[in-house]
Design a protein around this motif. Structure first.
Motif, PDB file in Angstrom:
ATOM      1  N   ALA A   1       1.689   9.587  -5.533  1.00 24.67           N
ATOM      2  CA  ALA A   1       2.155  10.930  -5.181  1.00 24.67           C
ATOM      3  C   ALA A   1       3.179  11.451  -6.187  1.00 24.67           C
ATOM      4  N   LEU A   2       3.994  10.560  -6.747  1.00 22.63           N
ATOM      5  CA  LEU A   2       4.991  10.977  -7.735  1.00 22.63           C
ATOM      6  C   LEU A   2       4.353  11.388  -9.056  1.00 22.63           C
ATOM      7  N   GLY A   3       3.110  10.954  -9.284  1.00 22.58           N
ATOM      8  CA  GLY A   3       2.410  11.382 -10.485  1.00 22.58           C
ATOM      9  C   GLY A   3       2.013  10.275 -11.440  1.00 22.58           C
ATOM     10  N   TYR A   4       2.225   9.015 -11.069  1.00 22.41           N
ATOM     11  CA  TYR A   4       1.810   7.916 -11.945  1.00 22.41           C
ATOM     12  C   TYR A   4       0.295   7.739 -11.850  1.00 22.41           C
ATOM     13  N   ARG A   5      -0.342   7.649 -12.996  1.00 21.69           N
ATOM     14  CA  ARG A   5      -1.800   7.544 -13.042  1.00 21.69           C
ATOM     15  C   ARG A   5      -2.249   6.146 -12.662  1.00 21.69           C
ATOM     16  N   ASN A   6      -3.512   6.044 -12.241  1.00 23.81           N
ATOM     17  CA  ASN A   6      -4.003   4.743 -11.781  1.00 23.81           C
ATOM     18  C   ASN A   6      -4.256   3.767 -12.923  1.00 23.81           C
ATOM     19  N   ASP A   7      -4.139   4.228 -14.186  1.00 23.75           N
ATOM     20  CA  ASP A   7      -4.258   3.298 -15.308  1.00 23.75           C
ATOM     21  C   ASP A   7      -2.887   2.794 -15.771  1.00 23.75           C
ATOM     22  N   SER A   8      -1.826   3.098 -15.002  1.00 22.30           N
ATOM     23  CA  SER A   8      -0.494   2.575 -15.314  1.00 22.30           C
ATOM     24  C   SER A   8      -0.465   1.069 -15.068  1.00 22.30           C
ATOM     25  N   TYR A   9       0.370   0.376 -15.833  1.00 18.35           N
ATOM     26  CA  TYR A   9       0.485  -1.078 -15.709  1.00 18.35           C
ATOM     27  C   TYR A   9       1.705  -1.426 -14.860  1.00 18.35           C
ATOM     28  N   LEU A  10       1.481  -2.296 -13.878  1.00 17.72           N
ATOM     29  CA  LEU A  10       2.535  -2.696 -12.951  1.00 17.72           C
ATOM     30  C   LEU A  10       2.826  -4.187 -13.089  1.00 17.72           C
ATOM     31  N   TYR A  11       4.107  -4.515 -13.146  1.00 20.33           N
ATOM     32  CA  TYR A  11       4.542  -5.910 -13.068  1.00 20.33           C
ATOM     33  C   TYR A  11       5.143  -6.113 -11.680  1.00 20.33           C
ATOM     34  N   ILE A  12       4.616  -7.070 -10.933  1.00 21.81           N
ATOM     35  CA  ILE A  12       5.094  -7.320  -9.573  1.00 21.81           C
ATOM     36  C   ILE A  12       6.106  -8.460  -9.601  1.00 21.81           C
ATOM     37  N   ALA A  13       7.354  -8.131  -9.288  1.00 25.27           N
ATOM     38  CA  ALA A  13       8.419  -9.135  -9.188  1.00 25.27           C
ATOM     39  C   ALA A  13       8.556  -9.507  -7.718  1.00 25.27           C
ATOM     40  N   SER A  14       8.148 -10.706  -7.399  1.00 24.45           N
ATOM     41  CA  SER A  14       8.174 -11.086  -5.992  1.00 24.45           C
ATOM     42  C   SER A  14       7.975 -12.581  -5.866  1.00 24.45           C
ATOM     43  N   GLY A  15       8.396 -13.104  -4.734  1.00 26.78           N
ATOM     44  CA  GLY A  15       8.090 -14.483  -4.399  1.00 26.78           C
ATOM     45  C   GLY A  15       6.758 -14.515  -3.668  1.00 26.78           C
ATOM     46  N   GLU A  16       6.691 -15.326  -2.643  1.00 25.16           N
ATOM     47  CA  GLU A  16       5.474 -15.416  -1.834  1.00 25.16           C
ATOM     48  C   GLU A  16       5.291 -14.126  -1.033  1.00 25.16           C
ATOM     49  N   ILE A  17       4.214 -13.408  -1.270  1.00 23.47           N
ATOM     50  CA  ILE A  17       3.955 -12.155  -0.562  1.00 23.47           C
ATOM     51  C   ILE A  17       3.293 -12.468   0.777  1.00 23.47           C
TER      52      ILE A  17
ATOM     53  N   ARG B   1      -4.308  -6.224  -1.867  1.00 24.55           N
ATOM     54  CA  ARG B   1      -5.553  -5.543  -2.214  1.00 24.55           C
ATOM     55  C   ARG B   1      -5.453  -4.015  -2.174  1.00 24.55           C
ATOM     56  N   PRO B   2      -4.857  -3.386  -1.142  1.00 23.30           N
ATOM     57  CA  PRO B   2      -4.763  -1.914  -1.139  1.00 23.30           C
ATOM     58  C   PRO B   2      -3.972  -1.361  -2.322  1.00 23.30           C
ATOM     59  N   LEU B   3      -2.928  -2.093  -2.762  1.00 26.42           N
ATOM     60  CA  LEU B   3      -2.163  -1.652  -3.931  1.00 26.42           C
ATOM     61  C   LEU B   3      -3.005  -1.775  -5.195  1.00 26.42           C
ATOM     62  N   LYS B   4      -3.780  -2.843  -5.304  1.00 28.13           N
ATOM     63  CA  LYS B   4      -4.637  -3.035  -6.478  1.00 28.13           C
ATOM     64  C   LYS B   4      -5.752  -1.992  -6.536  1.00 28.13           C
ATOM     65  N   ASP B   5      -6.188  -1.517  -5.379  1.00 28.48           N
ATOM     66  CA  ASP B   5      -7.206  -0.463  -5.373  1.00 28.48           C
ATOM     67  C   ASP B   5      -6.654   0.827  -5.977  1.00 28.48           C
ATOM     68  N   LEU B   6      -5.356   1.067  -5.767  1.00 25.80           N
ATOM     69  CA  LEU B   6      -4.721   2.265  -6.327  1.00 25.80           C
ATOM     70  C   LEU B   6      -4.329   2.066  -7.785  1.00 25.80           C
ATOM     71  N   PHE B   7      -3.831   0.866  -8.109  1.00 23.11           N
ATOM     72  CA  PHE B   7      -3.384   0.548  -9.473  1.00 23.11           C
ATOM     73  C   PHE B   7      -3.980  -0.812  -9.869  1.00 23.11           C
TER      74      PHE B   7
ATOM     75  N   PHE C   1       0.832  -1.210   0.000  1.00 23.04           N
ATOM     76  CA  PHE C   1       0.000   0.000   0.000  1.00 23.04           C
ATOM     77  C   PHE C   1       0.864   1.256   0.000  1.00 23.04           C
ATOM     78  N   GLU C   2       1.941   1.261   0.786  1.00 22.15           N
ATOM     79  CA  GLU C   2       2.832   2.423   0.831  1.00 22.15           C
ATOM     80  C   GLU C   2       3.547   2.630  -0.502  1.00 22.15           C
ATOM     81  N   VAL C   3       3.908   1.530  -1.168  1.00 20.12           N
ATOM     82  CA  VAL C   3       4.503   1.652  -2.506  1.00 20.12           C
ATOM     83  C   VAL C   3       3.510   2.325  -3.451  1.00 20.12           C
ATOM     84  N   GLY C   4       2.246   1.915  -3.371  1.00 12.14           N
ATOM     85  CA  GLY C   4       1.218   2.523  -4.209  1.00 12.14           C
ATOM     86  C   GLY C   4       1.033   4.002  -3.918  1.00 12.14           C
ATOM     87  N   LEU C   5       1.036   4.371  -2.633  1.00  8.93           N
ATOM     88  CA  LEU C   5       0.909   5.786  -2.267  1.00  8.93           C
ATOM     89  C   LEU C   5       2.064   6.604  -2.827  1.00  8.93           C
ATOM     90  N   MET C   6       3.278   6.062  -2.734  1.00 10.71           N
ATOM     91  CA  MET C   6       4.445   6.777  -3.250  1.00 10.71           C
ATOM     92  C   MET C   6       4.327   6.992  -4.758  1.00 10.71           C
TER      93      MET C   6
END
Length: 540
Positions: free
Chosen positions: A346-362, A370-376, A338-343
């Protein structure tokens, strides 16, 4: 008393007494002049020294921001006040990666004439091992040794059984480094039979200098003919001679290539992201349970979170007890999704930007995301973009991480979430490959902003402050400073600046413009540079 004084005056002539008085006055006057002269001399020295320091500061500012004071490409004040381009750097076109081998360097020593065989046992995950392999090549060059293909770590937290040939192209690795060192797949049987003892095994201290390897390791190698260095990660000093730093870059950015089969799958992921959007953001969340346990941070999950992460943390016996709130205030905690999404918002990326999540088991799974998906809402992972193509990679964490590495490297914007090995390696590579936009959260300042935003700070103020605190954490070329941070993250010896038709590395600029007295005021880099020059004859 009066009688004694009369007797004294009667015995000693008056002119003698007056003479003593005159001498005393002359001595007193001379002493005053001496102290006055001494004070003037000291003031002169202080003035001279402070003048040097002021000129040093002015000179250093020119080296640090050459595009501002030398070329006039961009005015710093305008850049600071204006909106930053969130998708790419406007000054990146003036810089390029440069690690080409210089023609005057001696060729690699042949296997038969080398000082012996160097075996390396790496440690950690994919990118930690990558750092170990890079430094192993440099150490082999320093020792005039023949390098055996490094052995990967099978015993770490991830329990990955992959060998070097499963992660990297062995033949390309050997051929691309043939001018620098000799690399073979194994010690020849003939040599093994002739050896009186098996290879000597040792672990060198972290960040050891070339001097240490020449004085402490080389004699053992010459005596035993084969030497294995274990737990080889960060076992070589950060600051080295420029030619050795360039060799690091040639290994990391050119010699270490993934096999064609892995590259094909990674590029398929990139193409599928590009089909969804012409540009996308790759986020290395690094929000796995092991990472959170290691950090000692707390994310509001109550007793359940504390118990689960405490059990994982016990796997590292040497970790001290940590204060979660203190770690967060010092910027040591990874941001939550969620904090990554807020940052980003705030920097100016629109909510229709496409994000690729590089991660193992979250940690926390879908609930955490879910909070990040609500933003993006447009969020994708390799599991969503691949089907059967992913199955051969699933049992191997390093191979899965390699796919994420390829996508993050090709992304328009790469966002790190901690200063771990993958973040450092990719940040350095993206600088080398053209300073592609790379965002590292300024976690120390952001932590207080997130608290304020939850209470009474309005969004406009929050966004303005986030942009301000992220100014020097966006992957701009001027963030590069000689000696700053880890070389794998800031490869200053391998970044050249274009200026008036010529090209010069940032390190060459540093030493060519250094005032002659600069070493005298205690610059550590210069001292290390001169120390290493004594040992150049062994490997240059």
């Amino acid at each position: 008393m009066v009688g004694k004084l009369k007797w004294f005056l009667s015995v000693i002539p008056l002119q003698n007494v007056l003479g003593w008085r005159c001498v005393f006055r002359r001595k007193k006057t001379a002493t005053r002049f001496f102290f006055l002269g001494l004070m003037l001399f000291i003031l002169g020295l202080v003035s001279l020294f402070t003048g040097h320091v002021v000129s040093d500061i002015e000179w250093y500012s020119q080296v640090r921001r050459p595009w501002k004071l030398r070329s006039g490409w961009m005015k710093d004040d305008v850049r600071r006040r204006g909106e930053i381009n969130i998708w790419n750097s406007e000054t990146s076109k003036y810089y390029h990666g440069c690690s080409k081998r210089r023609p005057h360097l001696r060729s690699a020593v042949s296997e038969s004439k080398s000082n012996g065989y160097l075996l390396i046992a790496t440690s950690g995950g994919l990118n930690q091992q990558r750092i170990g392999i890079t430094d192993a090549v440099v150490v082999a060059r320093i020792l005039n040794a023949t390098l055996i293909i490094p052995e990967l770590d099978h015993r770490s937290f991830w329990k990955d059984e992959s060998d070097f040939k499963n992660i990297f192209d062995v033949d390309w690795f050997i051929s691309s480094l043939s001018k620098d060192i000799t690399v073979v797949k194994r010690i020849p049987d003939k040599v093994i039979r002739s050896m009186e003892k098996p290879p000597y095994t040792m672990r060198v201290p972290r960040k050891s200098t070339p001097e240490f390897y020449l004085e402490q390791v080389l004699p053992i190698l010459l005596r035993r003919r084969a030497l294995q260095l274990t737990k080889f990660d960060y076992r070589l000093a950060n600051n080295l001679d420029e030619e050795l730093q360039k060799l690091r870059c040639r290994v990391n950015y050119h010699a270490l290539q993934f096999p064609k089969s892995m590259q094909n799958v990674g590029q398929k992921l990139v193409r599928r992201m590009r089909a969804l959007s012409p540009r996308f953001i790759a986020v290395h969340l690094r929000f796995e349970p092991d990472m959170l346990a290691f950090s000692g941070c707390y994310y509001g999950g109550g007793e359940k979170e504390i118990d689960e992460l405490s059990k994982i943390r016990k796997r590292w016996e040497t970790l001290p007890d940590m204060n979660a709130e203190g770690e967060r205030s010092r910027g040591k905690c990874p941001l939550s999704p969620f904090e990554v999404g807020l940052m980003l918002k705030a920097l100016g990326y629109r909510n229709d930007s496409y994000l690729y999540i590089a991660s193992g088991e979250i940690y926390g799974g879908e609930k955490t995301l879910r909070p990040l998906k609500d933003l993006f809402p447009n969020i994708y992972t390799k599991d969503m973009l691949l089907d059967r193509e992913l199955e051969p990679f699933l049992p191997f964490s390093s191979r899965l991480a390699s796919l994420d590495y390829i996508v993050c490297d090709e992304s328009d914007v790469f966002v790190t979430n901690n200063n771990g090995n993958m973040a450092k390696i990719l940040a350095g590579r993206r600088r080398y490959m053209g300073h592609k936009r790379t965002i590292r959260p300024n976690a120390k300042k952001l932590s207080s902003l997130f608290k304020a935003q939850q209470t009474n700070m309005d969004w406009v103020t929050f966004a303005r402050k986030v942009k301000s605190c992220q100014r020097d954490f966006m992957g701009e070329p001027e963030e590069m400073k000689i000696g700053r941070g880890d070389f794998h993250e800031f490869p200053y010896s391998c970044i050249c600046q274009k200026h008036n038709g010529s090209s010069m590395t940032l390190e060459q600029q540093y030493f060519s413009n250094r005032p002659p007295y600069y070493e005298g005021i205690g610059n550590i880099l210069v001292k290390e540079y001169n120390l290493l020059n004594r040992y150049k004859r062994h490997y240059i």
